[in-house]
Enzyme design. Sequence first.
Site, PDB file in Angstrom:
ATOM      1  CG  ASP A  23      10.214  35.216  48.038  1.00 50.95           C
ATOM      2  OD1 ASP A  23       9.891  35.090  46.855  1.00 50.95           O
ATOM      3  OD2 ASP A  23      10.592  36.294  48.536  1.00 50.95           O
ATOM      4  CE  LYS A  26       3.242  32.354  46.723  1.00 51.20           C
ATOM      5  NZ  LYS A  26       4.252  32.909  47.607  1.00 51.20           N
ATOM      6  N   GLY A  50       7.816  35.079  41.470  1.00 52.27           N
ATOM      7  CA  GLY A  50       8.786  34.162  40.871  1.00 52.27           C
ATOM      8  C   GLY A  50       8.595  32.808  41.496  1.00 52.27           C
ATOM      9  CG  HIS A  51       5.215  30.884  41.786  1.00 47.20           C
ATOM     10  ND1 HIS A  51       3.871  30.789  41.554  1.00 47.20           N
ATOM     11  CD2 HIS A  51       5.346  31.750  42.816  1.00 47.20           C
ATOM     12  CE1 HIS A  51       3.222  31.573  42.407  1.00 47.20           C
ATOM     13  NE2 HIS A  51       4.104  32.161  43.176  1.00 47.20           N
ATOM     14  CD  GLN A 229       3.119  39.085  44.549  1.00 46.67           C
ATOM     15  OE1 GLN A 229       1.917  39.150  44.359  1.00 46.67           O
ATOM     16  NE2 GLN A 229       3.964  38.900  43.565  1.00 46.67           N
TER      17      GLN A 229
END
Length: 430
Positions: A23, A26, A50-51, A229
């Site tokens: 988080d 990225k 989750g980007h 991650q």
Amino acid sequence: MTSEILQATASQVTVLIGAQWGDEGKGKWIDVLSKDTDLVVRYQGGNNAGHTLYIDGQKVVLHQLPSGVFHSNQRSALAAGVVVNPSQLVAEMTKLGPFGVSLSPERLWLSGRAHVITPWHIYVDGEREKSASSPIGTTKRGIGPTYSEKAARSGLRLGHYVRDSSRLAWVEKMSEQNSAFRDHLASHSQEWDEFHQAAKKLAPFVTDAEDLIRTSVSSGQKVLLEGAQGSLLDLDHGSYPFVTSSSTGAGGACQSIGLSPRRITNIIGIAKGYVTRVGSGPFPTELFDEVGKLIAKKGNEFGATTGRPRRVGWMDCVALRYVAEVNGLTGLVLNKLDILTGIGPIKMATAYQHPKLGLIKTLPWDTDILAECTPVYEEFPGWDVEIPKSGKIKDLPPQAIRFVEAVSKAVDVPVTMVGTGPNRSEALYI
Ligand code: IMP
């Protein structure tokens, strides 16, 4: 050094990794850096990631597709080390339509070697977490069980999944061997129907992605390898067992693709100006006070995948230096520095104090020891003026420059970019 390497190689291959516990933001940076890139490759993890990106002010969260898909002139790939949730991937591909993104097999390569997350693996993840005396705090997306199945050599590869006969044979074999699997098939028929239906939609995209990636590299194209991650969640080098089940670091990129480490020219780590963590596990600089709450609120620190509130703490340069060494970082992005505006004094851990072992300057391998460490902080005056949204790092207020320089010195990696907001344009460069 970097420019020498670039001159000496026909192509440029950059790995971009999360340098903390995930988080770090990225998605935006992959989107920014992939503008001049021919190919973006996701090399590990699945829809546990989750980007978050802001495209023309609109928020989009990508879980499986590489964050470069928004650039119409480039290709995207999911390599062998990834695990794929088929129906979720189809849903993600469909939701890009309104943004004018259309994906063809020429633009998206899905590795036939990647492993498939089935409804069974998602179920097992949830059950393991429910019954564990000390849960990991997983995203419950079936990641651990799918990688376990792969390591046990009984997994389902994407190339076999899209072939009806092989997929059905795999389901049949699992049913014969495992009565709980059989029960799950019977009681979760809708999930299994969706699982089967997605195969036809994904089939045209499944290919020998690794061969195509290697060919792109050899022919001098610019390639960005996108980590998911963070390095501290790496299965081998992270805070085991409170980690994810894949190799999140730069080495993981080479292994996933079957690409020689000699081909990598840049390794960029992304860290926030503070630290967050979701799920369980030791976190020496964690804040439990009002300052922590303020940073969490300003930084909107809620999981993009699960919506869970993230734990928040001060910058930890012991952990970041470890990540720099493990991955050989050539540059560091210091992200979300704008969140620290108005918060002062700002702290940064440079060592840990352990009740028995005394002063510790490297991240201990033993998470029990890490849990007993208290941080030794260096303190910096904060700044109250808004920081510039774009331009050069040297345009920052002097207090912010001092903090950025201190991080760079503590981890021995140049800070080459600073994040000043969620949009593509909100970035400062060296
Ligand atoms: P899993 O990857 O769902 O198995 O979860 C294992 C650990 O990794 C848990 O602590 C999760 O919270 C963490 N994790 C997984 N994906 C992410 C991510 O994208 N960002 C931050 N933490 C993650």
